[in-house]
Design a protein around this motif. Structure first.
Motif, short mmCIF file in Angstrom:
data_model
loop_
_atom_site.label_atom_id
_atom_site.label_comp_id
_atom_site.label_asym_id
_atom_site.label_seq_id
_atom_site.Cartn_x
_atom_site.Cartn_y
_atom_site.Cartn_z
N GLU A 25 0.83 -1.20 0.00
CA GLU A 25 0.00 0.00 0.00
C GLU A 25 0.87 1.26 0.00
OE1 GLU A 25 -3.39 2.10 2.88
OE2 GLU A 25 -2.47 0.18 3.45
N SER A 28 -8.47 -8.78 -10.37
CA SER A 28 -8.14 -8.44 -8.99
C SER A 28 -7.83 -9.72 -8.21
CB SER A 28 -9.29 -7.70 -8.28
OG SER A 28 -9.50 -6.42 -8.81
N THR A 73 -12.46 -9.62 -0.02
CA THR A 73 -12.20 -8.20 -0.27
C THR A 73 -11.12 -8.05 -1.33
OG1 THR A 73 -12.79 -7.59 1.99
CG2 THR A 73 -11.48 -6.00 0.74
N GLY A 74 -11.39 -7.20 -2.34
CA GLY A 74 -10.42 -6.97 -3.41
C GLY A 74 -9.17 -6.28 -2.90
N LEU A 75 -8.02 -6.75 -3.35
CA LEU A 75 -6.74 -6.22 -2.89
C LEU A 75 -6.10 -5.27 -3.89
CD1 LEU A 75 -5.16 -9.48 -1.40
CD2 LEU A 75 -6.31 -7.63 -0.16
N ASP A 76 -6.45 -5.39 -5.15
CA ASP A 76 -5.80 -4.55 -6.16
C ASP A 76 -6.69 -4.48 -7.40
OD1 ASP A 76 -5.52 -7.12 -7.19
OD2 ASP A 76 -3.36 -7.23 -6.82
N SER A 108 -10.38 -3.33 -6.24
CA SER A 108 -9.72 -3.06 -4.96
C SER A 108 -10.72 -2.49 -3.96
CB SER A 108 -8.57 -2.07 -5.17
OG SER A 108 -7.94 -1.78 -3.95
N GLY A 109 -10.82 -3.12 -2.79
CA GLY A 109 -11.73 -2.67 -1.75
C GLY A 109 -13.16 -3.16 -1.90
#
Length: 486
Positions: A284, A421, A432-435, A439-440
């Motif tokens: 991040e 993602s 939960t989406g990481l990228d 994402s998010g």
């Protein structure tokens, strides 16, 4: 010089190679070929000679270990260079401060959107957010009020209110990158306030340096350390530079460190260490946090980390300078390599280029060999395995893959691109989406009343097992006659 070695041993030069055996013993993991080592040594020697540096020390980290280190000394002043000799690292200090702030965030003691005034009442920039300070997008002045802070005692600035003049902000907040040294002084104060008044340097030692084994990184120089010098631009003569304790400004550039300790730091920034900060949070930190300027950006800034595009590779790290010293550290995650360069002169060596090229020499001559494929550990979840394979967003074919720790990854079936993602499993049965695009966002497996899988819902995007299935829950419905030829 021995017949076996291409490295000079006479005079004031020194050379050191460090390597470590691999986990499986098939190869000396991190060991470099003789031709690569000579190319590294030559780049270091050119940097010292052309940059007219009293000493120049470099190191390369590979596979989480210092794989090569060298030092060239051209002047008999102060301690000789070497992997365990301290240099002042200037603004590389900011990467340490940023890690402390992200630790506070991960502990729930602050959010990146918090205004500074919530935690540091009475500061000159109460509405600047933590994220803006970390990414130099607060618009605050570049330098502290008063005489040149790097060459004057820190006692001249004893309170946060002493850092700025009557107009602390130079640009609108959150719109543009504008480097701010006093902004990081405020972050140091933030760390102290949220750690019960403990000086930020003590917090750093206890929470970061000691867990990582970085005993040679300190606020004040500890022997052996080298002295800082200015080199006359038009004559080969030297002038000693002062090494002031910068006090309240110390989070902007106070630290001293060694090539060996910075090798540990580079390995941590690339891989994470759950005792200090997770790999996910470090990823991040190195994502661009402010809009890059220019049609094709070559450099940018994340949360406390500089970003650099060089010869098709994305590097992250930081440069640093203080009177008498310049330093640089660049990490290439894709190639699992980092370059470090330290010199004891105010100007001269192209220190950022040297560090980047040390990493580049290894990446070019000995490209990274990928880790071996291994089956995932732990018991297999048959229900998750059944979810894998092709899914369709409308007529777009995607594929869902299962990874470690119940993680999922969705990507175009035909190759890169699209709305791909990775997803982290949550305790409530969602992901939960990481990228990437999602994402998010949350991925949910939607089931029918009898428990069968109906579709995937990813932030309202519906993925079905077939393209526009007539009976599928496609938003807007599907034509009753279905697919047809002309």
């Amino acid at each position: 010089m021995s017949a076996e070695s291409p490295y000079p041993s006479q005079g004031l030069d020194s050379y050191q190679e460090l390597s470590d055996s691999g986990e499986h013993g098939a190869e000396r993991f991190g060991a470099l070929l003789p031709e690569t080592r000579r190319a590294l040594w030559r780049r270091l020697a050119i940097g010292q000679a052309e940059g007219r540096a009293p000493s120049l020390t470099g190191a390369v980290v590979r596979g989480g270990q210092v794989a090569w280190a060298g030092s060239r000394r051209g002047a008999d002043v102060g301690a000789a260079g070497g992997v365990d000799v301290q240099y002042r690292i200037g603004s590389i200090t900011k990467t340490f401060v940023a890690v402390l702030v992200l630790r506070l965030r991960d502990e729930g003691l602050l959010t990146l959107d918090d205004p500074l005034g919530k935690h540091v009442p009475g500061s000159a920039a109460p509405d600047a957010t933590v994220a803006q300070l970390l990414s130099h997008s607060s618009g605050l002045s570049a330098e502290a009020r008063g005489p040149w802070w790097e060459r004057t005692p820190g006692t001249l600035r004893q309170e946060p209110g002493d850092l700025f003049d009557e107009e602390p902000r130079r640009l609108p907040a959150g719109r543009r990158f504008h480097y701010s040294n006093p902004g990081y002084a405020l972050l140091g104060t933030l760390v102290e306030r949220l750690r019960g008044g403990t000086p930020w340097g003590d917090v750093l030692r206890r929470e970061v340096l000691e867990p990582l084994g970085m005993s040679r990184t300190t606020l004040q120089p500890q022997a052996p350390h080298t002295d800082g010098w200015a080199v006359h631009p038009w004559a080969d003569v030297l002038l000693p530079e002062p090494a002031q304790d910068t006090g309240l400004m110390s989070p902007a550039g106070q630290l001293w460190s060694t090539a060996e300790d910075l090798g540990r730091w580079a390995a941590f920034l690339a891989r994470g260490d759950d005792r200090v900060l997770s790999a996910a949070t470090l990823a991040e930190m190195r994502a661009p946090a402010v809009p890059p300027e220019g049609a094709v950006w070559a450099d940018g800034f994340g949360l406390g980390l500089q970003l650099l595009r060089r010869r098709g590779r994305l590097l992250f790290g930081h440069t640093g300078s203080m009177p008498g010293f310049v330093a640089s550290l660049w990490v290439d995650v894709a190639e699992d390599v980092a370059g470090i360069a330290l010199a004891n002169c105010t100007s001269g060596p192209a220190i950022s280029t040297i560090a980047a090229e040390l990493a580049g020499i290894v990446a070019d001559r000995e490209p990274r060999i990928p880790e071996p494929w291994r089956p995932m550990a732990g018991p297999l979840d048959e229900d998750l395995l059944a979810l894998t394979g092709p899914w369709y967003w409308g007529a777009h074919p995607y594929v869902l893959r299962l990874g470690a720790d119940r993680g999922l990854e969705i990507s175009l079936l035909s190759g890169p691109g699209g709305r791909a993602s990775r997803f982290r499993a949550e305790a409530d049965g969602t992901w939960t989406g990481l990228d990437g695009y999602f994402s998010g966002e949350r991925l949910r497996v939607v089931r029918t009343e009898d428990g069968a899988v109906s579709h995937l819902d990813v932030g309202t995007f519906v993925f079905t097992r077939g393209p526009y299935e007539p009976a599928g829950p496609v938003p807007g419905g599907v034509d009753a006659e279905g697919w047809r030829g002309r």
